[in-house]
Design an enzyme around this catalytic site. Structure first.
Site, short mmCIF file in Angstrom:
data_model
loop_
_atom_site.label_atom_id
_atom_site.label_comp_id
_atom_site.label_asym_id
_atom_site.label_seq_id
_atom_site.Cartn_x
_atom_site.Cartn_y
_atom_site.Cartn_z
CB ALA A 40 8.57 -29.18 -53.05
NE ARG A 41 4.32 -33.30 -55.40
CZ ARG A 41 4.19 -34.31 -54.57
NH1 ARG A 41 5.16 -35.18 -54.44
NH2 ARG A 41 3.10 -34.47 -53.88
N GLY A 90 11.72 -33.70 -58.97
CA GLY A 90 12.11 -34.94 -59.62
C GLY A 90 13.21 -35.69 -58.90
CG HIS A 149 7.78 -40.88 -51.89
ND1 HIS A 149 8.98 -40.58 -52.48
CD2 HIS A 149 7.15 -39.70 -51.67
CE1 HIS A 149 9.07 -39.26 -52.62
NE2 HIS A 149 7.98 -38.70 -52.14
#
Length: 179
Positions: free
Chosen positions: A10-11, A13, A49
């Site tokens: 998660a997170r 990139g 997003h």
């Protein structure tokens, strides 16, 4: 052209890199999204997003029917699939048997790999942590790992993202045969 699979936590990139890769395409871009805004937190994620993507990109919601969505994208459009993680969760929630889910993953990966224009697929790597305590979470972790492996095997390029940095993933037999 090429199927590129971006895996990571998660997170890490993944989506940002997927967008940067798609932005390099001179033609149209279609984003196939699998997430649904079932609560406020998820709605905020989806909004972030969407805001990060160029306004001219087409967005198609495909929480369950990824294969049909891939087949419907015009041949000259770059496709960004975001993400396989939620697609697998949606299919598992639907009660799809494991064998059928794997068949669908192979079919979708095959469609993505056969496209003339580039396809970039994003998925989480969830199998690197502790073994989940409950059977459903263990089943999900295992199924997602299998789906990720299917897509990576079909891909021209597979990358693992960690802290915004990419590590190329290679076929281990190819690496060992070159040594």
């Amino acid at each position: 052209m090429a199927l590129t699979v971006l895996l990571g936590g998660a997170r890490s990139g993944k989506s940002a890199l997927a967008q940067r890769l798609a932005a390099r395409w001179d033609g149209p871009v279609t984003v196939l999204v699998t997430g649904e805004a079932r609560d406020g937190e998820m709605a905020a994620r989806i909004a972030r997003h969407r805001a990060a993507r160029p306004a001219g990109w087409a967005t198609v919601e495909a929480p369950l029917e990824l294969e049909a969505a891939l087949a419907a994208v015009p041949a000259g459009a770059c496709v960004l699939v975001d993400c396989l993680t939620l697609w697998v969760a949606n299919l598992l929630e639907l009660g799809l048997p494991e064998g059928r889910l794997q068949e669908r993953a192979r079919a979708a990966a095959g469609l993505a790999a056969a496209r003339a224009a580039p396809t970039v697929a994003v998925s989480n790597e969830v199998g690197a942590g502790i073994v989940p305590a409950d059977p459903l979470t263990r089943r999900y972790r295992d199924l997602l790992g299998q789906v990720n492996a299917v897509w990576a095997a079909a891909a021209d390029h597979a990358l693992l993202l960690v802290a915004g940095r990419a590590v190329p993933l290679a076929d281990p037999l190819e690496l060992l045969s070159n040594g």
